[in-house]
Design a protein around this motif. Structure first.
Motif, PDB file in Angstrom:
ATOM      1  N   MET A  31       0.847  -1.187   0.000  1.00 41.98           N
ATOM      2  CA  MET A  31       0.000   0.000   0.000  1.00 41.98           C
ATOM      3  C   MET A  31       0.879   1.231   0.000  1.00 41.98           C
ATOM      4  SD  MET A  31      -2.961  -0.975   2.768  1.00 41.98           S
ATOM      5  CE  MET A  31      -1.740  -1.292   4.060  1.00 41.98           C
ATOM      6  N   ALA A  32       0.398   2.293  -0.615  1.00 39.62           N
ATOM      7  CA  ALA A  32       1.133   3.546  -0.664  1.00 39.62           C
ATOM      8  C   ALA A  32       0.195   4.703  -0.352  1.00 39.62           C
ATOM      9  CB  ALA A  32       1.772   3.747  -2.036  1.00 39.62           C
ATOM     10  N   PHE A  33       0.684   5.645   0.430  1.00 39.42           N
ATOM     11  CA  PHE A  33      -0.068   6.838   0.767  1.00 39.42           C
ATOM     12  C   PHE A  33       0.793   8.042   0.410  1.00 39.42           C
ATOM     13  CE2 PHE A  33      -1.164   3.442   3.678  1.00 39.42           C
ATOM     14  CZ  PHE A  33      -2.556   3.425   3.630  1.00 39.42           C
ATOM     15  N   ALA A  34       0.180   9.066  -0.175  1.00 38.77           N
ATOM     16  CA  ALA A  34       0.954  10.225  -0.611  1.00 38.77           C
ATOM     17  C   ALA A  34       0.124  11.492  -0.490  1.00 38.77           C
ATOM     18  CB  ALA A  34       1.425  10.044  -2.055  1.00 38.77           C
ATOM     19  N   LEU A  35       0.841  12.605  -0.343  1.00 40.56           N
ATOM     20  CA  LEU A  35       0.215  13.922  -0.238  1.00 40.56           C
ATOM     21  C   LEU A  35       1.119  14.913  -0.939  1.00 40.56           C
ATOM     22  CD1 LEU A  35      -2.059  15.713   1.025  1.00 40.56           C
ATOM     23  CD2 LEU A  35      -0.545  16.018   2.992  1.00 40.56           C
ATOM     24  N   GLY A  36       0.538  15.776  -1.766  1.00 37.22           N
ATOM     25  CA  GLY A  36       1.324  16.772  -2.482  1.00 37.22           C
ATOM     26  C   GLY A  36       0.574  18.082  -2.584  1.00 37.22           C
ATOM     27  N   GLY A  37       1.333  19.137  -2.787  1.00 33.96           N
ATOM     28  CA  GLY A  37       0.695  20.441  -2.914  1.00 33.96           C
ATOM     29  C   GLY A  37       1.680  21.505  -3.338  1.00 33.96           C
ATOM     30  N   ARG A  38       1.152  22.641  -3.797  1.00 34.01           N
ATOM     31  CA  ARG A  38       1.970  23.756  -4.236  1.00 34.01           C
ATOM     32  C   ARG A  38       2.297  24.637  -3.029  1.00 34.01           C
ATOM     33  NH1 ARG A  38       2.902  26.126  -9.151  1.00 34.01           N
ATOM     34  NH2 ARG A  38       1.403  24.721 -10.131  1.00 34.01           N
ATOM     35  N   VAL A  39       3.582  24.867  -2.790  1.00 36.30           N
ATOM     36  CA  VAL A  39       4.006  25.678  -1.648  1.00 36.30           C
ATOM     37  C   VAL A  39       4.349  27.108  -2.068  1.00 36.30           C
ATOM     38  CG1 VAL A  39       4.808  23.686  -0.341  1.00 36.30           C
ATOM     39  CG2 VAL A  39       6.400  24.866  -1.869  1.00 36.30           C
ATOM     40  N   SER A  40       4.517  27.333  -3.366  1.00 37.65           N
ATOM     41  CA  SER A  40       4.761  28.684  -3.876  1.00 37.65           C
ATOM     42  C   SER A  40       4.332  28.710  -5.342  1.00 37.65           C
ATOM     43  CB  SER A  40       6.232  29.079  -3.731  1.00 37.65           C
ATOM     44  OG  SER A  40       7.044  28.325  -4.607  1.00 37.65           O
ATOM     45  N   ASN A  41       4.518  29.860  -5.995  1.00 35.63           N
ATOM     46  CA  ASN A  41       4.115  29.984  -7.398  1.00 35.63           C
ATOM     47  C   ASN A  41       4.947  29.110  -8.332  1.00 35.63           C
ATOM     48  OD1 ASN A  41       2.103  31.819  -6.752  1.00 35.63           O
ATOM     49  ND2 ASN A  41       3.478  33.583  -6.983  1.00 35.63           N
ATOM     50  N   PHE A  42       6.130  28.700  -7.893  1.00 41.94           N
ATOM     51  CA  PHE A  42       7.013  27.937  -8.786  1.00 41.94           C
ATOM     52  C   PHE A  42       7.495  26.616  -8.174  1.00 41.94           C
ATOM     53  CE2 PHE A  42       9.630  30.809  -6.300  1.00 41.94           C
ATOM     54  CZ  PHE A  42      10.648  29.991  -5.843  1.00 41.94           C
ATOM     55  N   LEU A  43       6.953  26.197  -7.031  1.00 43.01           N
ATOM     56  CA  LEU A  43       7.443  24.973  -6.391  1.00 43.01           C
ATOM     57  C   LEU A  43       6.290  24.159  -5.812  1.00 43.01           C
ATOM     58  CD1 LEU A  43       9.868  23.256  -5.471  1.00 43.01           C
ATOM     59  CD2 LEU A  43       9.872  24.596  -3.345  1.00 43.01           C
ATOM     60  N   SER A  44       6.286  22.858  -6.129  1.00 41.72           N
ATOM     61  CA  SER A  44       5.335  21.904  -5.557  1.00 41.72           C
ATOM     62  C   SER A  44       6.122  20.772  -4.908  1.00 41.72           C
ATOM     63  CB  SER A  44       4.407  21.332  -6.631  1.00 41.72           C
ATOM     64  OG  SER A  44       3.634  22.358  -7.229  1.00 41.72           O
ATOM     65  N   LEU A  45       5.646  20.309  -3.757  1.00 38.85           N
ATOM     66  CA  LEU A  45       6.323  19.255  -3.012  1.00 38.85           C
ATOM     67  C   LEU A  45       5.379  18.089  -2.769  1.00 38.85           C
ATOM     68  CD1 LEU A  45       8.230  21.331  -0.293  1.00 38.85           C
ATOM     69  CD2 LEU A  45       9.124  20.457  -2.463  1.00 38.85           C
ATOM     70  N   GLY A  46       5.951  16.896  -2.672  1.00 42.99           N
ATOM     71  CA  GLY A  46       5.167  15.702  -2.389  1.00 42.99           C
ATOM     72  C   GLY A  46       5.845  14.841  -1.347  1.00 42.99           C
ATOM     73  N   LEU A  47       5.051  14.135  -0.571  1.00 44.74           N
ATOM     74  CA  LEU A  47       5.544  13.240   0.472  1.00 44.74           C
ATOM     75  C   LEU A  47       4.665  12.007   0.498  1.00 44.74           C
ATOM     76  CD1 LEU A  47       7.189  12.507   3.038  1.00 44.74           C
ATOM     77  CD2 LEU A  47       5.517  13.842   4.349  1.00 44.74           C
ATOM     78  N   GLY A  48       5.273  10.848   0.590  1.00 41.62           N
ATOM     79  CA  GLY A  48       4.503   9.616   0.622  1.00 41.62           C
ATOM     80  C   GLY A  48       5.186   8.554   1.453  1.00 41.62           C
ATOM     81  N   VAL A  49       4.494   7.460   1.666  1.00 49.27           N
ATOM     82  CA  VAL A  49       5.061   6.332   2.399  1.00 49.27           C
ATOM     83  C   VAL A  49       4.503   5.044   1.804  1.00 49.27           C
ATOM     84  CG1 VAL A  49       3.245   6.436   4.159  1.00 49.27           C
ATOM     85  CG2 VAL A  49       5.405   5.302   4.687  1.00 49.27           C
ATOM     86  N   ALA A  50       5.380   4.059   1.605  1.00 50.06           N
ATOM     87  CA  ALA A  50       4.991   2.740   1.115  1.00 50.06           C
ATOM     88  C   ALA A  50       4.982   1.779   2.296  1.00 50.06           C
ATOM     89  CB  ALA A  50       5.964   2.252   0.039  1.00 50.06           C
ATOM     90  N   VAL A  51       3.855   1.136   2.518  1.00 50.05           N
ATOM     91  CA  VAL A  51       3.681   0.251   3.664  1.00 50.05           C
ATOM     92  C   VAL A  51       3.620  -1.193   3.177  1.00 50.05           C
ATOM     93  CG1 VAL A  51       2.220  -0.350   5.629  1.00 50.05           C
ATOM     94  CG2 VAL A  51       2.431   2.044   4.911  1.00 50.05           C
ATOM     95  N   THR A  52       4.442  -2.043   3.766  1.00 53.30           N
ATOM     96  CA  THR A  52       4.478  -3.458   3.425  1.00 53.30           C
ATOM     97  C   THR A  52       4.162  -4.285   4.662  1.00 53.30           C
ATOM     98  OG1 THR A  52       6.194  -3.051   1.768  1.00 53.30           O
ATOM     99  CG2 THR A  52       5.893  -5.318   2.475  1.00 53.30           C
ATOM    100  N   THR A  53       3.283  -5.249   4.519  1.00 55.00           N
ATOM    101  CA  THR A  53       2.960  -6.142   5.631  1.00 55.00           C
ATOM    102  C   THR A  53       3.537  -7.528   5.369  1.00 55.00           C
ATOM    103  OG1 THR A  53       0.847  -6.775   4.632  1.00 55.00           O
ATOM    104  CG2 THR A  53       0.826  -4.898   6.135  1.00 55.00           C
TER     105      THR A  53
END
Length: 201
Positions: free
Chosen positions: A1-23
């Motif tokens: 499973m993978a969960f991720a979140l991203g968004g624009r932090v300024s007019n010229f930069l977008s960042l993303g963060l996620g995590v991959a979960v393995t059972t």
């Protein structure tokens, strides 16, 4: 499973963060054979435990000026965990070593290993007679020198870190799109070379 979140932090930069979960599941099976001459009569006691691991990853998209786009990703190493196999065998009238009351055999297994990976890319949009012409290129560095095989060991033939690359052209308008891409992915295994006469001696 993978969960991720991203968004624009300024007019010229977008960042993303996620995590991959393995059972993964740890299973312990105890097999009792009341009569060694009759293996068809067995009693099995099973004990199971479910665990998990998580590996984060990061990304960015930068637009320093109109038309130019820079991208990057970073992935931490992942695997499905280490499976340990332990066998304890008791045999009637057997002389065991030391204080042990059983014969022991053990091994381990690792599956799904993926190393640290870092990638970067660049593409630019040109206006061409009502079309968008976009040349692009990217690379990925993978730290395969830390690879662990399914037996939980490093290969005898040492693996090496790799750089892979992609490049291509995209042409599009509001109704049509055409693209051509090329990708080069080298093997992390060192190619076999025949030994020199000195090595043979």
């Amino acid at each position: 499973m993978a969960f991720a979140l991203g968004g624009r932090v300024s007019n010229f930069l977008s960042l993303g963060l996620g995590v991959a979960v393995t059972t993964y599941t740890v299973t312990q099976n105890r097999v009792f054979v009341p009569d060694g001459t009759d293996p068809s009569a067995q009693i099995i006691n099973s004990k199971m435990k479910v665990g998990g691991s998580a590996a984060p990853y990061f990304s960015f998209v930068a637009n320093p000026f109109k038309g130019l786009n820079l991208t990057g990703t970073f992935h931490f190493p992942t695997n499905t965990g280490v499976v340990e196999l332990n066998n304890e065998m008791q045999v009637w009238n057997w002389e065991y070593e030391g204080d042990k009351k059983y014969l022991e055999a053990s091994s381990s297994m690792t599956a799904g290993y993926q190393p640290i990976k870092f990638s970067g890319g660049i593409y630019y949009d040109f206006d061409f007679r009502g079309y968008k012409l976009t040349p692009m290129g990217s690379f990925e560095w993978s730290r395969w020198s830390t690879y662990v095989n399914r037996h939980g060991e490093k290969p005898t033939d040492k693996w090496k870190d790799t750089f892979s690359g992609s490049w291509g052209f995209h042409l599009r308008n509001k109704d049509r799109k055409a693209a051509i891409d090329f990708t080069f992915v080298p093997s992390p295994c060192l190619l076999y070379t025949s030994p020199s006469p000195r090595d043979r001696t």
